[in-house]
Scaffold this motif. Structure first.
Motif, PDB file in Angstrom:
ATOM      1  N   THR A  47       9.979  24.261   9.577  1.00  0.00           N
ATOM      2  CA  THR A  47      10.138  24.560  11.004  1.00  0.00           C
ATOM      3  C   THR A  47      11.591  24.877  11.323  1.00  0.00           C
ATOM      4  O   THR A  47      12.498  24.108  10.979  1.00  0.00           O
ATOM      5  N   THR A  48      11.822  25.990  11.980  1.00  0.00           N
ATOM      6  CA  THR A  48      13.177  26.323  12.406  1.00  0.00           C
ATOM      7  C   THR A  48      13.455  25.678  13.763  1.00  0.00           C
ATOM      8  O   THR A  48      12.539  25.312  14.502  1.00  0.00           O
ATOM      9  N   LEU A  49      14.729  25.566  14.087  1.00  0.00           N
ATOM     10  CA  LEU A  49      15.102  24.992  15.377  1.00  0.00           C
ATOM     11  C   LEU A  49      14.588  25.865  16.517  1.00  0.00           C
ATOM     12  O   LEU A  49      14.107  25.346  17.534  1.00  0.00           O
ATOM     13  N   GLU A  50      14.662  27.178  16.351  1.00  0.00           N
ATOM     14  CA  GLU A  50      14.149  28.080  17.392  1.00  0.00           C
ATOM     15  C   GLU A  50      12.662  27.851  17.632  1.00  0.00           C
ATOM     16  O   GLU A  50      12.218  27.771  18.788  1.00  0.00           O
ATOM     17  N   GLU A  51      11.889  27.751  16.548  1.00  0.00           N
ATOM     18  CA  GLU A  51      10.441  27.546  16.678  1.00  0.00           C
ATOM     19  C   GLU A  51      10.133  26.224  17.368  1.00  0.00           C
ATOM     20  O   GLU A  51       9.248  26.146  18.229  1.00  0.00           O
ATOM     21  N   TYR A  52      10.874  25.197  16.995  1.00  0.00           N
ATOM     22  CA  TYR A  52      10.615  23.868  17.537  1.00  0.00           C
ATOM     23  C   TYR A  52      10.877  23.825  19.041  1.00  0.00           C
ATOM     24  O   TYR A  52      10.043  23.340  19.822  1.00  0.00           O
ATOM     25  N   LEU A  53      12.038  24.333  19.462  1.00  0.00           N
ATOM     26  CA  LEU A  53      12.366  24.306  20.882  1.00  0.00           C
ATOM     27  C   LEU A  53      11.500  25.269  21.684  1.00  0.00           C
ATOM     28  O   LEU A  53      11.123  24.967  22.828  1.00  0.00           O
ATOM     29  N   GLN A  54      11.159  26.409  21.106  1.00  0.00           N
ATOM     30  CA  GLN A  54      10.274  27.357  21.792  1.00  0.00           C
ATOM     31  C   GLN A  54       8.924  26.716  22.081  1.00  0.00           C
ATOM     32  O   GLN A  54       8.407  26.800  23.211  1.00  0.00           O
ATOM     33  N   GLU A  55       8.369  26.037  21.087  1.00  0.00           N
ATOM     34  CA  GLU A  55       7.077  25.373  21.266  1.00  0.00           C
ATOM     35  C   GLU A  55       7.177  24.268  22.309  1.00  0.00           C
ATOM     36  O   GLU A  55       6.290  24.101  23.156  1.00  0.00           O
ATOM     37  N   TYR A  56       8.265  23.517  22.270  1.00  0.00           N
ATOM     38  CA  TYR A  56       8.443  22.421  23.229  1.00  0.00           C
ATOM     39  C   TYR A  56       8.543  22.958  24.651  1.00  0.00           C
ATOM     40  O   TYR A  56       7.839  22.484  25.558  1.00  0.00           O
ATOM     41  N   PHE A  57       9.401  23.933  24.859  1.00  0.00           N
ATOM     42  CA  PHE A  57       9.583  24.459  26.211  1.00  0.00           C
ATOM     43  C   PHE A  57       8.321  25.165  26.718  1.00  0.00           C
ATOM     44  O   PHE A  57       7.996  25.070  27.907  1.00  0.00           O
TER      45      PHE A  57
END
Length: 318
Positions: free
Chosen positions: A284-294
């Motif tokens: 998991t990339t940081l971008e993917e993780y935060l995108q999913e969260y937001f």
């Protein structure tokens, strides 16, 4: 195989339990609080009450176990030395006495470079103690958890609260705890991981301001940034260290200095991926993780506003 997970109610520990169950392992957890561990019981996990700082409680948890995965760490109210040193020594000795050979331990990347930081020092000492224990150990050295970014960056932006940035804010290669759990469980079946240490770094290192800009882009909101100088941080730590009530705070502020410095917390991972047979593209990339969260949070906020609007329309005026 039956495994004992220590620290199972924590951010990392619960992911290790979940992944172990998904892979068909029988799981037992050592827990201090039955209330905090209620969700583990719902997962049909065997719970044993115990405390690393009370060695007499450990043999019952270790009985019939084939491997131990130690993901425990001191809580904010605990002294680092109590849990992360004396507690870990108790666990390692009890594991050896029980005749269990396999032991997996989580340290911190570059712990050996910061002997003046209590948490880093005890992690390094525990690694050395484990290496001399006679156990078949594997040590993992994460840089940081993606999950920690929610409280540090995501929630303050959504709530229009300031984000505190300390010092030069060293870039850190955060990794999802779900991915870290995969490495831990896979190590149980790989002989080449025995008596070795592995870094666990995310796909790239991110600086604080890079993360803030990403959060601003994903939310469409501007962040409020408050800066704390490293000098002020060190002054507070020195002051706290003069008083017994401040020792715990001083220990933790010393660790904050590590992530507030300029040296990146990152490590090459190609050999690690090859050893574990894990594809980097699956991490998991940081971008993917935060995108999913937001995306999830924004959807929930829209639903709440929709429900409020419906409730207002239903009100009968008097």
């Amino acid at each position: 195989m039956k495994i004992l997970v220590v620290g199972a109610t924590g951010t990392l520990g619960r992911q290790i339990v979940r992944h172990a169950l998904d892979e068909g392992y029988e799981v037992r957890c050592l827990v201090r609080s039955a209330q905090r561990a209620a969700f583990l019981r719902e997962w049909s996990v065997e719970l044993v009450r115990g405390n690393l700082c009370r060695p007499e409680t450990l043999p019952a948890a270790l009985d019939g176990v084939d491997a131990v995965i130690d993901a425990a760490t001191a809580r904010p109210t605990d002294r680092v030395e109590q849990v992360d040193w004396h507690g870990k020594v108790n666990l390692i000795q009890a594991t050896h006495a029980a005749g269990i050979k396999r032991f997996i331990f989580f340290s911190i990347l570059n712990a050996e470079k910061y002997p003046h930081v209590p948490l880093m020092q005890v992690k390094q000492c525990t690694e050395a103690f484990l290496a001399e224990s006679g156990l078949d150990y594997t040590v993992f050295k994460p840089c940081g958890f993606l999950q920690g970014l929610i409280g540090q960056y995501a929630i303050p932006i959504l709530e229009k609260q300031p984000i505190w940035v300390m010092g030069q804010a060293a870039p850190i290669a955060y990794m999802n705890t779900q991915d870290i759990a995969r490495f831990a469980i896979k190590a149980l079946t790989l002989p080449e991981t025995v008596n070795r240490a592995f870094p666990l770094a995310g796909t790239r290192a991110w600086g604080a301001y890079e993360i803030i800009r990403l959060c601003e882009r994903l939310t469409g909101q501007d962040a409020k940034i408050s800066r704390i100088s490293l000098g002020l941080l060190r002054g507070v730590r020195r002051l706290a260290s003069f008083f017994q009530w401040g020792w715990n705070l001083a220990d933790r502020l010393a660790f904050v200095e590590v992530v507030a410095g300029s040296q990146a917390l990152d490590a090459p991972m190609d050999d690690v991926y090859a050893t574990f047979g894990i594809d980097k593209q699956e991490i998991t990339t940081l971008e993917e993780y935060l995108q999913e969260y937001f995306n999830r949070i924004m959807k929930k906020l829209k639903e709440l506003n929709y429900d409020r609007d419906k409730a207002k329309k239903k009100k009968v005026p008097f």
